[in-house]
Design a protein around this motif. Structure first.
Motif, PDB file in Angstrom:
ATOM      1  N   UNK A 110      24.290   2.043  -5.123  1.00  0.00           N
ATOM      2  CA  UNK A 110      23.639   3.250  -4.628  1.00  0.00           C
ATOM      3  C   UNK A 110      24.458   4.494  -4.898  1.00  0.00           C
ATOM      4  N   UNK A 111      25.805   4.332  -4.838  1.00  0.00           N
ATOM      5  CA  UNK A 111      26.671   5.502  -4.976  1.00  0.00           C
ATOM      6  C   UNK A 111      27.009   5.830  -6.420  1.00  0.00           C
ATOM      7  N   UNK A 112      26.798   4.882  -7.347  1.00  0.00           N
ATOM      8  CA  UNK A 112      27.241   5.080  -8.727  1.00  0.00           C
ATOM      9  C   UNK A 112      26.645   6.328  -9.382  1.00  0.00           C
ATOM     10  N   UNK A 113      25.319   6.601  -9.301  1.00  0.00           N
ATOM     11  CA  UNK A 113      24.789   7.821  -9.958  1.00  0.00           C
ATOM     12  C   UNK A 113      25.393   9.100  -9.401  1.00  0.00           C
ATOM     13  N   UNK A 114      25.563   9.137  -8.091  1.00  0.00           N
ATOM     14  CA  UNK A 114      26.150  10.331  -7.489  1.00  0.00           C
ATOM     15  C   UNK A 114      27.598  10.493  -7.922  1.00  0.00           C
ATOM     16  N   UNK A 115      28.352   9.344  -7.971  1.00  0.00           N
ATOM     17  CA  UNK A 115      29.760   9.402  -8.367  1.00  0.00           C
ATOM     18  C   UNK A 115      29.897   9.880  -9.807  1.00  0.00           C
ATOM     19  N   UNK A 116      28.985   9.458 -10.698  1.00  0.00           N
ATOM     20  CA  UNK A 116      29.044   9.890 -12.093  1.00  0.00           C
ATOM     21  C   UNK A 116      28.833  11.409 -12.196  1.00  0.00           C
ATOM     22  N   UNK A 117      27.870  11.941 -11.422  1.00  0.00           N
ATOM     23  CA  UNK A 117      27.630  13.398 -11.436  1.00  0.00           C
ATOM     24  C   UNK A 117      28.865  14.149 -10.946  1.00  0.00           C
ATOM     25  N   UNK A 129      42.379  24.006 -10.363  1.00  0.00           N
ATOM     26  CA  UNK A 129      43.155  23.003  -9.641  1.00  0.00           C
ATOM     27  C   UNK A 129      42.905  23.134  -8.144  1.00  0.00           C
ATOM     28  N   UNK A 130      43.284  22.114  -7.401  1.00  0.00           N
ATOM     29  CA  UNK A 130      43.200  22.161  -5.955  1.00  0.00           C
ATOM     30  C   UNK A 130      41.768  22.352  -5.473  1.00  0.00           C
ATOM     31  N   UNK A 131      41.594  23.222  -4.472  1.00  0.00           N
ATOM     32  CA  UNK A 131      40.277  23.447  -3.878  1.00  0.00           C
ATOM     33  C   UNK A 131      39.285  23.982  -4.889  1.00  0.00           C
ATOM     34  N   UNK A 132      39.763  24.742  -5.885  1.00  0.00           N
ATOM     35  CA  UNK A 132      38.863  25.310  -6.896  1.00  0.00           C
ATOM     36  C   UNK A 132      38.252  24.226  -7.772  1.00  0.00           C
ATOM     37  N   UNK A 133      38.911  23.066  -7.882  1.00  0.00           N
ATOM     38  CA  UNK A 133      38.399  21.984  -8.722  1.00  0.00           C
ATOM     39  C   UNK A 133      37.712  20.899  -7.911  1.00  0.00           C
ATOM     40  N   UNK A 134      37.677  21.031  -6.612  1.00  0.00           N
ATOM     41  CA  UNK A 134      37.096  19.996  -5.761  1.00  0.00           C
ATOM     42  C   UNK A 134      35.582  19.926  -5.954  1.00  0.00           C
ATOM     43  N   UNK A 135      35.054  18.707  -6.081  1.00  0.00           N
ATOM     44  CA  UNK A 135      33.616  18.469  -6.168  1.00  0.00           C
ATOM     45  C   UNK A 135      33.283  17.406  -5.130  1.00  0.00           C
ATOM     46  N   UNK A 136      32.317  17.693  -4.253  1.00  0.00           N
ATOM     47  CA  UNK A 136      31.998  16.737  -3.194  1.00  0.00           C
ATOM     48  C   UNK A 136      30.519  16.819  -2.847  1.00  0.00           C
ATOM     49  N   UNK A 137      30.028  15.758  -2.202  1.00  0.00           N
ATOM     50  CA  UNK A 137      28.657  15.718  -1.698  1.00  0.00           C
ATOM     51  C   UNK A 137      28.648  14.909  -0.415  1.00  0.00           C
ATOM     52  N   UNK A 138      27.739  15.264   0.480  1.00  0.00           N
ATOM     53  CA  UNK A 138      27.610  14.534   1.739  1.00  0.00           C
ATOM     54  C   UNK A 138      26.138  14.299   2.027  1.00  0.00           C
ATOM     55  N   UNK A 139      25.857  13.326   2.854  1.00  0.00           N
ATOM     56  CA  UNK A 139      24.483  13.049   3.266  1.00  0.00           C
ATOM     57  C   UNK A 139      24.394  11.703   3.935  1.00  0.00           C
ATOM     58  N   UNK A 140      23.166  11.367   4.323  1.00  0.00           N
ATOM     59  CA  UNK A 140      22.909  10.054   4.898  1.00  0.00           C
ATOM     60  C   UNK A 140      22.511   9.090   3.791  1.00  0.00           C
ATOM     61  N   UNK A 141      22.821   7.807   4.003  1.00  0.00           N
ATOM     62  CA  UNK A 141      22.469   6.791   3.013  1.00  0.00           C
ATOM     63  C   UNK A 141      22.133   5.506   3.765  1.00  0.00           C
ATOM     64  N   UNK A 142      21.003   4.910   3.395  1.00  0.00           N
ATOM     65  CA  UNK A 142      20.584   3.649   4.005  1.00  0.00           C
ATOM     66  C   UNK A 142      20.885   2.517   3.021  1.00  0.00           C
ATOM     67  N   UNK A 189      26.738   7.795   7.501  1.00  0.00           N
ATOM     68  CA  UNK A 189      27.166   9.127   7.095  1.00  0.00           C
ATOM     69  C   UNK A 189      28.087   8.946   5.901  1.00  0.00           C
ATOM     70  N   UNK A 190      27.732   9.510   4.744  1.00  0.00           N
ATOM     71  CA  UNK A 190      28.463   9.239   3.504  1.00  0.00           C
ATOM     72  C   UNK A 190      29.013  10.544   2.942  1.00  0.00           C
ATOM     73  N   UNK A 191      30.250  10.491   2.452  1.00  0.00           N
ATOM     74  CA  UNK A 191      30.851  11.624   1.760  1.00  0.00           C
ATOM     75  C   UNK A 191      31.477  11.122   0.466  1.00  0.00           C
ATOM     76  N   UNK A 192      31.294  11.862  -0.624  1.00  0.00           N
ATOM     77  CA  UNK A 192      31.869  11.540  -1.924  1.00  0.00           C
ATOM     78  C   UNK A 192      32.653  12.746  -2.398  1.00  0.00           C
TER      79      UNK A 192
END
Length: 541
Positions: A128-135, A149-162, A169-172
């Motif tokens: 389930x997480x693989x497509x999101x992780x690839x993006x 670098x650092x915070x300027x290079x950070x990429x993240x996503x959050x949401x619910x996942x069943x 509660x999921x965070x990537x």
């Protein structure tokens, strides 16, 4: 009596409707309050879940944005480092249920309940997480290539996942270096850390206690009329609802107030019965007194008509012989008289003319009260009318060494349609009063256009009037100075006639004055402008 009974019955129906309406209004208000409370709880639930997701993201990035993490997740994964700084850290500090690291679509490190575990124990999570992780990895690689670098290079996503029948509660987040030196140690595909916390019974209980939601449950859909907050997963798909027992503050308040409301409505009903009885008695008395009131009104109107007729007749009867006296005085003035005789004859003539003016005023008031005055509608030149009205008093003004001037606005000049005789009468009365009560200074007549027609103003530099005299100023036989030693004569009919005539012409009259600052009488008359008449040209040939 039938009408009275009908009125009482109608009043009783109205009271019953009012009582029932009051009950319905209270119930509707309570229901509206409950709906508002439910909407507030739904909004609170959504905001709280959003805050929890944001907190989960911050918890995740607290360890992924780190040079040590970037080195440990490089070409060779440091599992021992991840056991401490990923698995144990997220479990002991934030109670995350599982954590794993993905790179190039596969799991390179996995932990469950704070301990390293085989990827198989993650169930369907990696898929389930693989497509999101690839993006996220693609975005992170572009950020590093751009030199961020650092915070300027950070990429993240959050949401619910069943996943596998449970909701998390999921965070990537991408593993991001803070320094250029760390970034140079590894240039391969970025690693993405996935961490999740299950919405289990403990989470639901803490959420319910924190935000005051009774019997909070995670369900596949709504239950009855209970309020609920729909849940969307990280890909915006409906995955269930959070539902709880409504607090219903409005209904609870209504139940607590029900005995008091019942007592109040009962008291109101008893008071209404007593009031109806009193109203019925009052209506009966009113019916008895109505005939007396009508008779008294007719008697008063008859008396007023008789008074008006008496004044008109007496004024006419006295004015006829008085005109004879004045005519004979004029004939006698033509004879040769001694100085004492001429002075006495002059006093006689002046007194007769004052009496004649008084009688004319009485006759005018009588005609106005009997509605015998009819207005005319004819064109007139405004400047001529004003000049004529003022010219009659130029001698009196000169005798007192007063200035008498007119000021007519250019846009007001020309021809208008109305009753010039009555308009001149009002203007003459006001100018005469201004000259009579002014000893020093001047009297000015101004005319300006108004939205309703024309505005006339007669301003003087006299003594002015006190505020207590203004209420009775335009009443018949009203005198500012009513003492026997007053300086100015008159019966107090001039301003009353002015008011009657102005109102008859559809206008209004008023005064602005103060003691020692003169007076300004002004009135507005609705007049219609008349186009100038010019002779038409005819071609002869």
């Amino acid at each position: 009596m039938r009408l009275i009974h009908g009125l009482v019955a109608a009043a009783a129906v109205l009271v019953v409707i009012a009582i029932l309406g009051g009950v319905a209004l209270v119930a509707l208000t309570a229901r509206a309050l409950d709906r508002i409370e439910a909407q507030d709880e739904i909004s609170l639930t959504h905001r709280s879940l959003a805050r929890d997701l944001d907190r989960t993201r911050r918890e995740l990035t607290s360890a992924t944005e780190w040079d040590a993490a970037y080195r440990a997740m490089g070409s060779r994964v440091d599992a021992a480092w991840a056991d401490i700084d990923f698995a144990a850290y997220y479990k002991t500090q934030f109670d995350h249920d599982l954590t794993f690291v993905m790179r190039s679509g596969r799991v390179v490190y996995a932990a469950r309940d704070g301990l390293r575990a085989a990827p198989a124990r993650l169930g369907s999570f990696p898929g389930r997480a693989a497509p999101l992780a690839e993006d996220i990895a693609d975005d992170a690689r572009r950020a590093l290539d751009a030199g961020r670098l650092g915070a300027a290079a950070e990429v993240s996503r959050t949401g619910l996942m069943q996943v596998d029948g449970a909701t998390y509660l999921v965070a990537l987040a991408s593993v991001t270096p803070e320094s250029r030196a760390a970034a140079e140690t590894y240039r391969g595909p970025p690693a993405v850390v996935v961490t999740a916390r299950r919405l289990d019974a403990a989470f639901i209980r803490d959420f319910s206690e924190t935000y005051g939601l009774d019997r909070l449950e995670l369900r596949a859909g709504p239950v009855g009329l209970k309020p609920y907050a729909p849940l969307q997963d990280i890909e915006d798909r409906r995955i269930g609802v959070l539902t709880w027992d409504s607090a219903d503050p409005g209904l609870s308040l209504l139940k607590s107030l029900a005995p008091w409301l019942a007592a109040g409505f009962l008291s109101l009903t008893l008071a209404a019965v007593l009031l109806f009885r009193r109203v019925a008695d009052a209506l009966i008395q009113l019916k008895k007194g109505r005939c007396e009131l009508v008779a008294a009104k007719e008697e008063a109107e008859a008396a007023n008509a008789a008074k008006t007729l008496f004044l008109a007749n007496m004024s006419h009867e006295i004015r006829t012989p008085l005109n004879g006296v004045l005519g004979m005085a004029q004939v006698m003035a033509a004879d040769t008289l001694s100085e004492p005789q001429a002075r006495r004859l002059q006093i006689l003539e002046e007194s007769g003319r004052s009496l004649l003016a008084f009688l004319n005023d009485i006759l005018e008031i009588a005609r106005l009260e009997s509605q015998a005055v009819r207005l005319r509608s004819e064109p007139f030149d405004l400047a001529d009318l004003v000049e004529t009205a003022c010219a009659a008093f130029s001698g009196a003004a000169a005798a007192k060494r007063l200035g008498l001037s007119t000021d007519i606005a250019v846009e007001a000049r020309g021809r208008w349609r109305g009753d010039p005789m009555r308009l001149r009468q009002v203007l003459s009365n006001l100018v005469a009063n201004a000259i009579k009560f002014t000893e020093v200074g001047r009297v000015t007549v101004r005319v300006r256009p108004s939205a309703k027609g024309l505005r006339f103003e007669v301003e003087d530099t006299g003594p002015g009037l006190a505020p207590e005299h203004l209420a009775s100023l335009f009443k018949s036989f009203s005198q500012v100075d009513s003492s026997a030693t007053r300086q100015h004569d008159g019966a107090g009919l001039g301003l009353s006639i002015c008011r009657e005539l102005v109102e008859l012409m559809g206008g209004t009259i008023d005064v602005q004055t103060a003691p020692g600052h003169g007076a300004s009488f002004h009135f507005v008359i609705p007049l219609e402008r008349v186009a100038d008449e010019r002779p038409s040209l005819r071609v002869v040939g």
